[in-house]
Scaffold this motif. Structure first.
Motif, mmCIF file in Angstrom:
data_model
loop_
_atom_site.group_PDB
_atom_site.id
_atom_site.type_symbol
_atom_site.label_atom_id
_atom_site.label_comp_id
_atom_site.label_asym_id
_atom_site.label_seq_id
_atom_site.Cartn_x
_atom_site.Cartn_y
_atom_site.Cartn_z
ATOM 1 N N ASP A 141 35.334 50.002 22.241
ATOM 2 C CA ASP A 141 36.039 48.770 22.568
ATOM 3 C C ASP A 141 34.976 47.681 22.416
ATOM 4 N N ALA A 142 35.226 46.712 21.568
ATOM 5 C CA ALA A 142 34.187 45.745 21.200
ATOM 6 C C ALA A 142 33.565 45.044 22.408
ATOM 7 N N LYS A 143 34.372 44.647 23.370
ATOM 8 C CA LYS A 143 33.824 43.920 24.519
ATOM 9 C C LYS A 143 32.983 44.825 25.409
ATOM 10 N N ARG A 144 33.450 46.049 25.601
ATOM 11 C CA ARG A 144 32.789 46.961 26.531
ATOM 12 C C ARG A 144 31.597 47.689 25.912
ATOM 13 N N ASP A 145 31.670 48.051 24.637
ATOM 14 C CA ASP A 145 30.746 49.023 24.078
ATOM 15 C C ASP A 145 29.711 48.484 23.096
ATOM 16 N N LEU A 146 29.722 47.184 22.845
ATOM 17 C CA LEU A 146 28.716 46.604 21.961
ATOM 18 C C LEU A 146 27.712 45.818 22.784
ATOM 19 N N VAL A 147 26.450 46.060 22.522
ATOM 20 C CA VAL A 147 25.358 45.381 23.222
ATOM 21 C C VAL A 147 24.584 44.580 22.190
ATOM 22 N N ILE A 148 24.425 43.300 22.426
ATOM 23 C CA ILE A 148 23.599 42.460 21.550
ATOM 24 C C ILE A 148 22.336 42.113 22.311
ATOM 25 N N SER A 149 21.214 42.438 21.697
ATOM 26 C CA SER A 149 19.916 42.259 22.344
ATOM 27 C C SER A 149 19.017 41.442 21.441
ATOM 28 N N ASN A 195 17.494 34.540 11.352
ATOM 29 C CA ASN A 195 17.176 33.134 11.086
ATOM 30 C C ASN A 195 15.679 32.853 11.155
ATOM 31 N N MET A 196 14.987 33.597 12.011
ATOM 32 C CA MET A 196 13.549 33.379 12.185
ATOM 33 C C MET A 196 12.796 34.639 11.789
ATOM 34 N N PRO A 197 11.602 34.490 11.278
ATOM 35 C CA PRO A 197 10.813 35.685 10.981
ATOM 36 C C PRO A 197 10.389 36.390 12.275
ATOM 37 N N HIS A 198 10.450 37.713 12.260
ATOM 38 C CA HIS A 198 9.947 38.566 13.349
ATOM 39 C C HIS A 198 10.802 38.561 14.615
ATOM 40 N N LEU A 199 11.866 37.777 14.693
ATOM 41 C CA LEU A 199 12.680 37.707 15.917
ATOM 42 C C LEU A 199 14.133 37.533 15.544
ATOM 43 N N GLY A 200 14.987 38.282 16.240
ATOM 44 C CA GLY A 200 16.408 38.171 15.954
ATOM 45 C C GLY A 200 17.224 39.011 16.908
ATOM 46 N N TYR A 201 18.415 39.347 16.476
ATOM 47 C CA TYR A 201 19.349 40.071 17.337
ATOM 48 C C TYR A 201 19.569 41.474 16.805
ATOM 49 N N ARG A 202 19.699 42.402 17.773
ATOM 50 C CA ARG A 202 19.914 43.809 17.468
ATOM 51 C C ARG A 202 21.235 44.228 18.104
ATOM 52 N N LEU A 203 21.839 45.261 17.553
ATOM 53 C CA LEU A 203 23.134 45.721 18.024
ATOM 54 C C LEU A 203 23.045 47.145 18.543
ATOM 55 N N GLY A 204 23.578 47.353 19.735
ATOM 56 C CA GLY A 204 23.732 48.691 20.292
ATOM 57 C C GLY A 204 25.210 49.032 20.317
ATOM 58 N N VAL A 205 25.544 50.263 19.928
ATOM 59 C CA VAL A 205 26.930 50.704 19.896
ATOM 60 C C VAL A 205 27.054 51.959 20.757
ATOM 61 N N ASP A 206 27.846 51.856 21.819
ATOM 62 C CA ASP A 206 28.095 53.003 22.691
ATOM 63 C C ASP A 206 29.377 53.680 22.221
ATOM 64 N N ALA A 207 29.233 54.774 21.477
ATOM 65 C CA ALA A 207 30.387 55.510 20.959
ATOM 66 C C ALA A 207 30.622 56.799 21.751
ATOM 67 N N THR A 208 30.122 56.831 22.984
ATOM 68 C CA THR A 208 30.324 58.010 23.831
ATOM 69 C C THR A 208 31.708 57.986 24.467
ATOM 70 N N LYS A 209 32.128 59.149 24.941
ATOM 71 C CA LYS A 209 33.389 59.260 25.685
ATOM 72 C C LYS A 209 33.244 58.454 26.971
ATOM 73 N N LYS A 210 34.248 57.653 27.279
ATOM 74 C CA LYS A 210 34.170 56.786 28.466
ATOM 75 C C LYS A 210 34.757 57.495 29.692
ATOM 76 N N TRP A 211 34.158 57.212 30.827
ATOM 77 C CA TRP A 211 34.550 57.817 32.098
ATOM 78 C C TRP A 211 35.250 56.783 32.969
ATOM 79 N N SER A 212 35.986 57.264 33.944
ATOM 80 C CA SER A 212 36.625 56.346 34.894
ATOM 81 C C SER A 212 35.561 55.576 35.676
ATOM 82 N N SER A 213 34.421 56.203 35.923
ATOM 83 C CA SER A 213 33.340 55.522 36.642
ATOM 84 C C SER A 213 32.708 54.404 35.812
ATOM 85 N N GLU A 214 33.069 54.328 34.529
ATOM 86 C CA GLU A 214 32.629 53.228 33.675
ATOM 87 C C GLU A 214 33.735 52.193 33.512
#
Length: 185
Positions: free
Chosen positions: A116-124, A136-155
């Motif tokens: 789910d894009a809102k819940r499972d994508l992390v931009i760092s 846009n800048m050398p040596h610095l920018g944004y990275r993407l984390g994708v949580d494609a694991t099975k989701k739990w009710s506790s999440e």
């Protein structure tokens, strides 16, 4: 240094870099295998990982984990971004332990169906490789984390998560025996 020597038929050791797969990709695969035991010592929840050739070393890491608590996938993303050259990784995809990160078809299936894009994508924001031309800048920018694991009710996932639908071994063998009868080669 007193002098520079040379020879007419000199050998210049190098690797050719370009669109994968090129020679340097295999250095990346060797690095992947060499460092996996060390990373697993530090993060025992990691089952396996893959630096796909298309990621050219650190543009993509696909990792499977033994998920044990809510937010575990994000913990792994941040942990990997925090160690050595892994800080340059532009995308980290985290999967459940039963998924082989080298099976790119299954990885894609899990990513396409489990996020789910809102819940499972992390931009760092963080360091990027000097050769990265996308930021846009050398040596610095944004990275993407994708949580494609099975989701739990506790999440916060309130719906039932379905099991994968898979054919039994007997059915696969039955179909394989009759393959030609079905007109398929």
């Amino acid at each position: 240094m007193k002098c520079i020597t040379h020879r007419k038929d000199a050998i210049y050791p190098t690797t050719i870099v370009g669109k994968p797969p090129m020679e340097d990709c295999y250095l990346g695969k060797a690095t992947e295998r060499i460092f996996l035991p060390l990373i697993k010592m530090q993060y025992p929840e990691i089952v396996n990982y893959n630096f796909p050739l298309e990621g050219v070393f650190h543009n993509c890491v696909i990792v499977s984990i033994k998920k044990r608590f809510p937010g575990h996938a994000e913990k792994i993303m941040n942990s990997l971004w925090g160690i050595g050259q892994m800080m340059y990784t532009k995308m980290i995809i985290v999967l459940d332990e039963n998924i082989n990160p080298h099976d790119l078809s299954t990885v894609a299936w899990k990513v396409f169906n489990n996020i789910d894009a809102k819940r499972d994508l992390v931009i760092s924001e963080g360091p990027l490789d000097a050769l990265d031309h996308a930021s846009n800048m050398p040596h610095l920018g944004y990275r993407l984390g994708v949580d494609a694991t099975k989701k739990w009710s506790s999440e916060g996932h309130t719906r039932e998560w379905p099991d994968d639908i898979e054919m039994t071994t007997e059915m696969k063998e039955f179909v394989s025996r009759r393959w030609k009868e079905y007109g398929l080669n």
